[in-house]
Motif scaffolding. Structure first.
Motif, short mmCIF file in Angstrom:
data_model
loop_
_atom_site.label_atom_id
_atom_site.label_comp_id
_atom_site.label_asym_id
_atom_site.label_seq_id
_atom_site.Cartn_x
_atom_site.Cartn_y
_atom_site.Cartn_z
N UNK A 12 4.84 12.74 -2.87
CA UNK A 12 4.08 12.11 -3.95
C UNK A 12 2.59 12.32 -3.79
N UNK A 13 2.09 12.08 -2.59
CA UNK A 13 0.64 12.09 -2.40
C UNK A 13 0.11 13.51 -2.30
N UNK A 14 0.73 14.36 -1.50
CA UNK A 14 0.23 15.72 -1.33
C UNK A 14 0.15 16.48 -2.63
N UNK B 74 -6.58 -5.97 -0.11
CA UNK B 74 -5.75 -5.56 1.03
C UNK B 74 -4.34 -5.17 0.59
N UNK B 75 -3.80 -5.90 -0.38
CA UNK B 75 -2.41 -5.69 -0.78
C UNK B 75 -2.29 -4.94 -2.11
N UNK B 76 -3.39 -4.39 -2.61
CA UNK B 76 -3.35 -3.72 -3.91
C UNK B 76 -2.33 -2.61 -3.98
N UNK B 77 -2.21 -1.86 -2.90
CA UNK B 77 -1.27 -0.75 -2.91
C UNK B 77 0.17 -1.19 -3.07
N UNK B 78 0.45 -2.42 -2.68
CA UNK B 78 1.84 -2.89 -2.75
C UNK B 78 2.23 -3.36 -4.14
N UNK B 79 1.25 -3.54 -5.03
CA UNK B 79 1.57 -3.72 -6.45
C UNK B 79 2.15 -2.43 -6.99
N UNK B 80 1.51 -1.31 -6.64
CA UNK B 80 2.03 0.00 -7.05
C UNK B 80 3.37 0.29 -6.39
N UNK B 81 3.48 -0.03 -5.09
CA UNK B 81 4.73 0.22 -4.37
C UNK B 81 5.89 -0.54 -5.00
N UNK B 82 5.66 -1.77 -5.43
CA UNK B 82 6.72 -2.60 -5.99
C UNK B 82 7.27 -2.00 -7.27
N UNK C 27 6.81 1.42 -8.42
CA UNK C 27 7.23 2.82 -8.44
C UNK C 27 7.50 3.39 -7.05
N UNK C 28 7.50 2.52 -6.04
CA UNK C 28 7.91 2.89 -4.68
C UNK C 28 6.99 3.91 -4.01
N UNK C 29 5.77 3.99 -4.49
CA UNK C 29 4.78 4.86 -3.84
C UNK C 29 3.41 4.53 -4.41
N UNK C 30 2.39 4.99 -3.75
CA UNK C 30 1.05 5.06 -4.33
C UNK C 30 0.68 6.54 -4.35
#
Length: 316
Positions: free
Chosen positions: A14-16, A220-228, A230-233
């Motif tokens: 996803x990231x690369x 601090x937890x912003x990325x985990x909104x995205x993770x919840x 779509x399972x990735x940032x």
């Protein structure tokens, strides 16, 4: 830097893949060399990226190097995005063992092949992996940049923008320490247009008195909104990486929070952690020590202790 900017990316998950797309859309790279052990995924990304070039600012030569990491030796910058995002579903330490195992396979080969450019490593846990690359290769530590809290600092500025209505580009705010749950906001150095938050809070308490712990936790937890959802940032971290690459290849002397080797800052040394850094053609050119409060210094020590614990757990 030569007249042609050549950037390598290890890992086309996803990231690369999003890093590659950001570098193309922003016109940062002239040549991309993409590596991944999943041949079909790599072929798919190379095809898709090539198909997009007619809509991009300029042409980019996109090469597929599979696991032939030596092909990256003549790159100006290598972005390390090799990992398994599914392992970080609960926290960034989740990738500790899988990512450190993956990292054993390529840095030495690249450096042995003659690489002399700058590493930008975004694989998690970011600070551990940056330290591991240094341990594996004995490479110039100034040329190993961890994306670190560059992204988290952006999240903090976004949170403060929402709280005040000011554009986030006009807000100065840093998250420091680990790219992980032990990071913290340097509240003593937050400013709006250069004016310290403490002064604004005294002048306009109704607008600038925040629940600082709650805002910090959002960042601090912003990325985990995205993770919840779509399972990735992918977008934000890819753009953070692209911004670091641009600072290097353009020799900008750009100041941003990012991970670098501690060499005595606040009494810490021997591991990567995030502080404001000046980034240019030679990597991290200068580390800026802020005037932190005693409480913030203690938080920095606690964050470094967590990074050090993970380094020891992974045996890197």
């Amino acid at each position: 830097m030569g007249t042609v900017t050549r950037v390598g990316i290890v890992g086309q998950g996803h990231v690369g893949a999003h890093v590659a797309n950001s570098l193309i859309l922003q016109g940062i790279a002239d040549e991309l060399v993409l590596c991944d052990i999943n041949g079909s995924k790599l072929a798919a990304e190379v095809q898709d990226l090539n198909d997009s070039l007619a809509f991009c600012p300029h042409n980019v030569a996109i090469e597929s190097a599979a696991d032939q990491y030596e092909a990256l030796a003549d790159c100006d910058v290598i972005v390390n995005a090799a990992g398994d995002v599914s392992a970080s579903a609960q926290d960034r330490d989740g990738e500790l063992f899988v990512t450190t195992a993956i990292t054993q396979s390529f840095p030495q080969r690249i450096v042995a092949a003659g690489f002399s450019g700058v590493w930008v490593t975004i694989a998690n846990p970011c600070d551990v992996i940056a330290t591991q690359i240094w341990h594996l290769t004995d490479y110039d530590p100034r040329k190993i940049i961890g994306s670190g809290t560059a992204l988290d600092s952006s999240r903090m500025r976004h949170v403060l923008s929402k709280a005040t209505g000011y554009d986030q580009h006009s807000i100065g705010a840093y998250m420091l320490g680990e790219h992980g749950f032990s990071q913290f906001t340097a509240w003593s150095n937050v400013n709006f247009g250069g004016k310290p938050l403490a002064e604004l809070e005294a002048e306009q308490p109704e607008r600038f008195t925040f629940d600082k712990d709650a805002l910090e936790e959002k960042a601090r937890k912003g990325g985990y909104v995205a993770m919840a959802g779509k399972h990735c940032t992918e977008y934000a971290v890819a753009n953070a990486a692209a911004r670091l690459v641009r600072a290097v290849v353009s020799n900008e002397h750009f100041i941003t929070a990012c991970g670098t080797l501690m060499t005595g800052q606040y009494g810490e040394e021997g591991l990567w952690a995030s502080l404001p850094c000046v980034v240019g053609a030679n990597g991290v050119e200068e580390v800026i020590e802020l005037d932190l409060t005693a409480e913030e210094v203690e938080k920095f020590h606690a964050s470094c202790a967590h990074i050090r614990s993970n380094i020891e757990r992974a045996g890197v």
